[in-house]
Design a protein around this motif. Structure first.
Motif, short mmCIF file in Angstrom:
data_model
loop_
_atom_site.label_atom_id
_atom_site.label_comp_id
_atom_site.label_asym_id
_atom_site.label_seq_id
_atom_site.Cartn_x
_atom_site.Cartn_y
_atom_site.Cartn_z
N THR A 86 0.82 -1.22 0.00
CA THR A 86 0.00 0.00 0.00
C THR A 86 0.85 1.26 0.00
O THR A 86 0.41 2.30 0.49
N LEU B 29 2.13 -5.38 8.61
CA LEU B 29 0.86 -4.98 7.97
C LEU B 29 0.78 -5.63 6.59
O LEU B 29 1.82 -5.99 6.01
N ASP C 81 -5.60 -2.84 6.16
CA ASP C 81 -6.58 -1.82 5.75
C ASP C 81 -7.92 -2.49 5.46
O ASP C 81 -8.22 -2.81 4.32
N PHE D 234 -6.78 -0.27 9.76
CA PHE D 234 -6.45 1.15 9.56
C PHE D 234 -7.69 1.88 9.06
O PHE D 234 -7.74 2.38 7.95
N ARG E 95 -9.04 10.71 -2.17
CA ARG E 95 -9.35 9.99 -0.94
C ARG E 95 -10.68 10.41 -0.31
O ARG E 95 -11.07 9.87 0.73
N LYS F 193 -7.75 7.83 11.34
CA LYS F 193 -6.70 8.43 10.50
C LYS F 193 -7.31 9.50 9.62
O LYS F 193 -8.55 9.59 9.51
N HIS F 194 -6.49 10.34 9.01
CA HIS F 194 -5.05 10.53 9.14
C HIS F 194 -4.86 11.84 9.89
O HIS F 194 -5.30 12.88 9.40
N MET G 36 -3.47 7.28 13.42
CA MET G 36 -2.39 7.30 12.44
C MET G 36 -2.08 8.73 12.03
O MET G 36 -2.99 9.54 11.83
N PHE H 211 0.21 12.46 6.14
CA PHE H 211 1.38 12.79 5.31
C PHE H 211 1.59 14.30 5.19
O PHE H 211 2.67 14.74 4.84
N ASP I 189 2.00 7.08 9.25
CA ASP I 189 1.53 6.51 8.00
C ASP I 189 2.75 5.91 7.28
O ASP I 189 3.90 6.06 7.70
N TYR I 190 2.47 5.26 6.21
CA TYR I 190 3.44 4.42 5.49
C TYR I 190 4.69 5.23 5.07
O TYR I 190 4.60 6.07 4.20
N GLU J 172 -6.29 6.52 -2.77
CA GLU J 172 -5.00 7.18 -2.52
C GLU J 172 -4.27 7.48 -3.83
O GLU J 172 -4.33 6.71 -4.76
C1 GLC Z 1 -1.27 4.18 3.07
C2 GLC Z 1 -2.39 5.08 3.48
C3 GLC Z 1 -3.04 4.71 4.79
C4 GLC Z 1 -2.95 3.20 4.96
C5 GLC Z 1 -1.50 2.86 5.13
C6 GLC Z 1 -1.26 1.36 5.35
O1 GLC Z 1 -0.24 4.95 2.50
O2 GLC Z 1 -2.14 6.47 3.52
O3 GLC Z 1 -4.37 5.20 4.77
O4 GLC Z 1 -3.71 2.80 6.09
O5 GLC Z 1 -0.72 3.29 4.03
O6 GLC Z 1 -1.66 0.65 4.25
#
Ligand code: GLC
Length: 755
Positions: A39, A59, A89, A133, A147, A186-187, A230, A233, A265-266, A508
């Motif tokens: 993701t 994850l 997710d 998430f 989003r 989130k976020h 979470m 960005f 976040d990631y 996203e």
């Molecule tokens: C993504 C998303 C976030 C998601 C996370 C883990 O970049 O921004 O909403 O939960 O990474 O997958």
């Protein structure tokens, strides 16, 4: 484990063990079997075997046997046998996928949304997932941002109600309850207001607007008990959220009182460098930890750049200890120390997943999410609301001629299983019922199905949609596709045109500069409309779109969002009248993209344009109206309702008591229907400017034809409170207007004074 036992454990852990708990990696680093869901951008992670052995969480996968194997092996390796956390997710369903969150917002039914989240939690926990998430609580007012599909719309009150419902559905009253999982709000924060609608850019909001409106969803989710939050960005007041101490320590932990786990976040910890806020990974790790980020998702900043800074005293170990304690507490809340495998159970999963009950719930959610925007000549329902039996015989002879009707079912979504969004990570298209299958199942007359065109045209720009069916189709084949559709349209009594966004055009990293259905579909629609004016258009979309031409050429328009596994059934149920539409728009549908961001609850300005006028030196455009094509809260049914002006039991209210506003709703149509009656309040003058309307309540009311009922809303002081100019929350004396209406753009107000 007791609190004391957790403290003993923490005290006994080595520095390396503690840091390992704060690292989350993609499941692939430990997987031998199963499917990994990626993701985010894959970056080079320098992870040692020792770091892997002590890893705190992963994850992006689900499979009970694989996750049980990973848990067993990891606990054997971990010096204190600390169980791992498995996160995924689960955004709008696990294997039984229900409507995308914006569609859930359109139901205006928090109880239904809660039930859906509870069902998703059970499917996810049976497949070995501990944390989802979700919910995305970001307020969404700019449809250019892809989003918005994952949020529940532009209104703080509706957003808050839906966010809380999802948290309650996932977690129940206690995460240790059977089949409950931890929710992650989130976020955090303000991610829904990216500059120019482009993902990951700065959120340029006034502090007041940010605190008053954009925090509402997170606040509701935290009040509902969410175990995790979470980071986002974006930057907030020009500091990236993931390294923003004011945001995380003062606002999240202080003002909102959040005591759970804060996960980045990631890759967002490492991205502090790209933001220009951290000079290197040492600096990024230090800034994120100091801001209070407990888990570093998919970067090696914590794993490789904390230990030395702790040993040298550059970072206090107490910061580490508080982070690790929160992680251990969450594992404890989930019961993982006593039951590290929780509810992961392949056999039980096979029995429960995609069960008839789960499909029924997903179907009801999809039905309630569908919004009817237009229904000229009452062209819908197709059979006058008569339930059509399987044999095609209808139960009411008055509508027999409809049964003989020939229907042309045209468009890339006519017979497509792609009714799941880009975030339905565990859902499978093979389980999806298509619109064609559903219409055939209910004996919907003679059905001429023709795709007519591909989802996206060969020369259309959609960077996310690399592989296209047009790549494999010759011009000749494309012409034949179109000709087959036009033949069907010519022959049919009515045309059901199923069009919309490609599923990768929202979600996203899917910002768009033009909010239109793909040009190739728009072109097909024009040609179909020329040969048959009885055009009923179903729009599958993750976001509001500019539907001017669709509305102009169609007699009826339905918004189906990404309706999920049972989407075909739900669309057919609405088209045939087996159930009536009741959805209401959770976001304004713009007249054109240039109006974005647009929302009903805007400020007046000092020169508000008089309604229906286009006057110079008043706030407006010289080339478009101010009003959206369809406003927040708008949606038709198959009947019609009247609503009297609101009346108040008193027109003066003191700080202590409350007043009651009410209006009489009457079903003035020919069939039963459900109306969502909305309560809006306007504060006419205050120490900061206030929106021209704010949603403060809603009630869904089902009435038979001819029935009336009085809909009442108590109004108390809490509904008048706001963030005042002096920074305190509270109400201010003065005049207020009350609207009770069927959308944010209707109704005449009643007035009262707060003394
Ligand atoms: C993504 C998303 C976030 C998601 C996370 C883990 O970049 O921004 O909403 O939960 O990474 O997958």
């Amino acid at each position: 484990m007791t609190k004391r036992q957790l403290e003993e454990l923490l005290k006994d852990m080595s520095l390396q063990e503690k840091i390992d708990q704060m690292v989350q990696l993609p499941a692939g680093v430990l997987m031998k079997n199963g499917r990994e869901i990626i993701t985010g951008p894959l970056s080079d992670l320098h992870i040692t075997q020792e770091e892997l052995d002590g890893l705190g969480s992963i994850l992006g996968t689900y499979d009970p046997d694989e996750l049980n194997r990973i848990q067993k092996e990891q606990m054997e390796r971990q010096p204190h046998h600390i169980p791992m956390l498995f996160m995924l997710d689960v955004i709008h369903g696990m294997k039984t996928v229900y409507p995308s969150p914006l569609g859930q917002g359109a139901t205006f039914d928090p109880d239904l949304v809660r039930d859906c989240a509870s069902m998703a939690a059970k499917e996810a926990s049976l497949l070995g997932v501990h944390v989802t998430f979700s919910p995305m609580a970001d307020l969404c007012r700019d449809a250019r941002w892809g989003r918005v599909m994952e949020g529940t719309g532009e209104d703080p009150y509706l957003n808050g109600r839906m966010t809380a419902a999802m948290v309650e559905g996932y977690q129940g009253h206690d995460m240790q309850e059977p089949y409950k999982i931890c929710a992650c709000v989130k976020h955090f924060a303000g991610y829904g207001a990216p500059t120019a609608g482009r993902d990951y850019t700065a959120a340029q909001l006034s502090r007041h607007t940010f605190l008053e409106y954009y925090l509402s969803g997170y606040r509701a989710g935290i009040r509902a008990g969410a175990g995790m939050v979470m980071t986002s960005f974006n930057t907030v007041e020009d500091i990236p959220a993931t390294g923003n101490q004011t945001l995380m320590r003062d606002v999240l932990r202080g003002e909102l009182g959040f005591k759970g786990v804060l996960i980045s976040d990631y890759g967002a910890v490492k991205e502090l460098i790209a933001h220009g806020y951290a000079s290197d990974k040492d600096d990024a790790a230090a800034k994120a930890l100091t801001a209070g980020v407990d888990i570093d998702m998919v970067s090696d900043c914590y794993s490789d750049h904390l230990a030395e800074q702790i040993r040298s005293g550059k970072i206090s170990e107490s910061l580490l200890n508080e982070a690790v304690m929160r992680i251990l507490e969450l594992k404890n809340k989930l019961g993982l120390f006593e039951h590290p495998y929780r509810y992961a159970d392949k056999k039980e999963a096979e029995r429960f997943i995609l069960s008839d009950d789960n499909r029924k719930l997903a179907r009801r959610a999809a039905q309630e999410s569908i919004v009817l925007l237009k229904n000229e000549d009452d062209i819908l329902p197709l059979y006058g609301g008569v339930r059509v039996s399987k044999s095609g015989e209808n139960q009411d002879n008055t509508e027999r001629q409809n049964i003989r009707n020939k229907l042309a079912l045209i468009g890339p979504y006519a017979d497509s299983r792609s009714l799941l969004s880009s975030w339905a990570v565990a859902g499978e298209q093979k389980d999806v019922v298509t619109i064609r299958e559903a219409l055939e199942e209910c004996g919907a007359g003679t059905l001429l199905t023709a795709k007519g065109c591909p989802m996206i045209g060969r020369d259309e720009i959609c960077y996310n949609c690399e592989s296209r069916e047009t790549d494999s189709l010759s011009d000749q084949e494309l012409c034949e596709m179109e000709e087959e559709a036009l033949r069907a349209a010519r022959e049919a009594d009515q045309v059901i045109l199923c069009v919309g966004e490609h599923f990768l055009q929202s979600g996203e990293s899917a910002s768009r500069t033009e909010l239109l259905i793909p040009a190739v579909q728009q072109d097909l629609m024009r040609k179909v409309a020329q040969v048959n004016s009885n055009l009923i258009t179903v729009v599958v979309t993750g976001r509001p779109l500019d539907l001017r031409e669709v509305v102009k050429l169609s007699k009826a328009v339905l918004i189906a969002w990404f309706p999920g596994t049972e989407g075909g059934h739900a669309v057919a149920d609405i088209l045939t009248g087996a159930t009536s539409p009741q959805g209401k728009l959770p976001m304004s549908f713009p007249y054109c993209t240039g109006q974005e961001p647009i929302s009903y609850n805007a400020f007046s300005s000092g020169r508000p344009m008089p309604e229906g006028k286009h006057l110079r030196f008043f706030s407006g455009y010289s080339d478009a109206p101010n009003e959206p094509l369809y406003p927040f809260g708008y949606g038709l049914t198959y009947t019609d309702f009247s609503l009297t002006d609101p009346t108040l039991d008193r027109d003066v209210m003191s700080q202590e008591d409350k007043i009651t506003a009410s209006a009489v709703l009457t079903n003035i149509g020919k069939r039963s229907g459900t109306e969502t009656v909305q309560l809006y309040i306007r504060d006419l003058s205050a120490s900061v400017v206030r929106p021209v309307r704010e949603l403060k309540g809603f009630q869904k009311v089902k009435l038979e034809a001819g029935q009336s009922c009085r809909v009442s809303f108590p109004i108390d002081i809490s509904m008048l409170e706001f963030l005042r100019a002096d920074g305190t929350f509270g109400a201010e004396k003065g005049k207020f207007q009350v609207f009770i209406s069927r959308s944010s753009a209707e109704g005449r107000p009643a007035e009262f004074t707060l003394q």
